[in-house]
Design a protein around this motif. Sequence first.
Motif, PDB file in Angstrom:
ATOM      1  N   ASP A  51       1.036  -1.298  -0.044  1.00  0.00           N
ATOM      2  CA  ASP A  51       0.070  -0.096  -0.042  1.00  0.00           C
ATOM      3  C   ASP A  51       0.911   1.293  -0.084  1.00  0.00           C
ATOM      4  O   ASP A  51       0.573   2.193   0.777  1.00  0.00           O
ATOM      5  CB  ASP A  51      -1.162   0.145   1.170  1.00  0.00           C
ATOM      6  N   ALA A  52       1.828   1.357  -0.821  1.00  0.00           N
ATOM      7  CA  ALA A  52       2.888   2.361  -0.970  1.00  0.00           C
ATOM      8  C   ALA A  52       1.998   3.401  -1.488  1.00  0.00           C
ATOM      9  O   ALA A  52       1.119   3.592  -2.208  1.00  0.00           O
ATOM     10  CB  ALA A  52       3.988   2.310  -1.894  1.00  0.00           C
ATOM     11  N   LYS A  53       2.441   4.727  -0.900  1.00  0.00           N
ATOM     12  CA  LYS A  53       1.771   6.011  -1.371  1.00  0.00           C
ATOM     13  C   LYS A  53       2.715   6.822  -2.497  1.00  0.00           C
ATOM     14  O   LYS A  53       3.959   6.567  -2.498  1.00  0.00           O
ATOM     15  CB  LYS A  53       1.654   6.981  -0.229  1.00  0.00           C
ATOM     16  N   ILE A  54       2.092   7.166  -3.549  1.00  0.00           N
ATOM     17  CA  ILE A  54       2.799   7.841  -4.633  1.00  0.00           C
ATOM     18  C   ILE A  54       2.809   9.364  -4.435  1.00  0.00           C
ATOM     19  O   ILE A  54       1.798   9.992  -4.179  1.00  0.00           O
ATOM     20  CB  ILE A  54       2.234   7.190  -5.803  1.00  0.00           C
ATOM     21  N   ASN A  70      -4.170   7.346  -7.850  1.00  0.00           N
ATOM     22  CA  ASN A  70      -4.154   7.763  -6.451  1.00  0.00           C
ATOM     23  C   ASN A  70      -2.686   8.370  -5.978  1.00  0.00           C
ATOM     24  O   ASN A  70      -2.590   8.415  -4.808  1.00  0.00           O
ATOM     25  CB  ASN A  70      -4.118   6.558  -5.594  1.00  0.00           C
ATOM     26  N   ALA A  71      -2.182   9.105  -6.791  1.00  0.00           N
ATOM     27  CA  ALA A  71      -1.238   9.833  -6.500  1.00  0.00           C
ATOM     28  C   ALA A  71      -1.309  11.095  -5.902  1.00  0.00           C
ATOM     29  O   ALA A  71      -2.657  11.841  -6.189  1.00  0.00           O
ATOM     30  CB  ALA A  71      -0.170  10.198  -7.956  1.00  0.00           C
ATOM     31  N   ILE A  72      -0.445  11.559  -4.995  1.00  0.00           N
ATOM     32  CA  ILE A  72      -0.724  12.999  -4.158  1.00  0.00           C
ATOM     33  C   ILE A  72       0.340  13.823  -4.981  1.00  0.00           C
ATOM     34  O   ILE A  72       1.564  13.595  -4.988  1.00  0.00           O
ATOM     35  CB  ILE A  72      -0.287  12.746  -2.882  1.00  0.00           C
ATOM     36  N   ASN A  73      -0.430  14.928  -5.535  1.00  0.00           N
ATOM     37  CA  ASN A  73       0.702  16.079  -6.243  1.00  0.00           C
ATOM     38  C   ASN A  73       1.158  17.103  -5.111  1.00  0.00           C
ATOM     39  O   ASN A  73       0.436  17.632  -4.719  1.00  0.00           O
ATOM     40  CB  ASN A  73      -0.125  16.498  -7.171  1.00  0.00           C
ATOM     41  N   LEU A  94       7.145   5.354   0.547  1.00  0.00           N
ATOM     42  CA  LEU A  94       6.587   6.515  -0.295  1.00  0.00           C
ATOM     43  C   LEU A  94       7.313   6.275  -1.764  1.00  0.00           C
ATOM     44  O   LEU A  94       8.568   6.266  -1.715  1.00  0.00           O
ATOM     45  CB  LEU A  94       7.167   7.708   0.005  1.00  0.00           C
ATOM     46  N   ILE A  95       6.539   6.445  -2.692  1.00  0.00           N
ATOM     47  CA  ILE A  95       7.161   6.271  -4.190  1.00  0.00           C
ATOM     48  C   ILE A  95       7.384   7.915  -4.825  1.00  0.00           C
ATOM     49  O   ILE A  95       6.341   8.251  -4.824  1.00  0.00           O
ATOM     50  CB  ILE A  95       6.433   5.267  -5.163  1.00  0.00           C
ATOM     51  N   LEU A  96       8.461   8.156  -4.985  1.00  0.00           N
ATOM     52  CA  LEU A  96       8.768   9.746  -5.705  1.00  0.00           C
ATOM     53  C   LEU A  96       8.667   9.631  -6.743  1.00  0.00           C
ATOM     54  O   LEU A  96       9.478   8.804  -7.475  1.00  0.00           O
ATOM     55  CB  LEU A  96       9.752  10.410  -4.924  1.00  0.00           C
ATOM     56  N   VAL A  97       7.613  10.474  -7.598  1.00  0.00           N
ATOM     57  CA  VAL A  97       7.705  10.271  -9.139  1.00  0.00           C
ATOM     58  C   VAL A  97       7.884  11.948  -9.598  1.00  0.00           C
ATOM     59  O   VAL A  97       7.216  12.515  -9.184  1.00  0.00           O
ATOM     60  CB  VAL A  97       6.417   9.876  -9.682  1.00  0.00           C
TER      61      VAL A  97
END
Length: 140
Positions: A51-54, A70-73, A94-97
């Motif tokens: 359930d990693a957050k993007i 479901n990414a958070i900007n 947390l996955i940083l994109v």
Amino acid sequence: MLEQILEFIANHWVLSSIWAILLLLLLKTESGRGGSSISNQEATQLINKQDAKIIDLRNRDDFQSGHLPNAINIPAKDMQTRMSELSAYKDEHLILVCKTGTTASASGTVLAKEGFNKLHKLKGGMMDWKANNLPVVKGK
């Protein structure tokens, strides 16, 4: 010019060896800064199993043109001022994109200093994600 470089290396092999080792250490250190680099497949597994957050670090317009589901900007330039929005995710993956996967390190370093320790950077960023025809959400 290449001949001169090779001649210098041959004449100063100890100095050249030290320089090469320092360069490799610098590259290794910089690549690990701000979290581990992960592939699209590894990111998908983290999202599905952990359930990693993007966190999408691109500006709002780029985010709205297409982002991971479901990414958070939170644009990289706003990271310091919007840190409170991420405090709930301090102990989560947390996955940083970013756009190409090259600028996520700086934001990862900021987060690491704030106590986030499960940081990951998406290799190739959104460009690679889209190039592999992976799911993208447009708009908000």
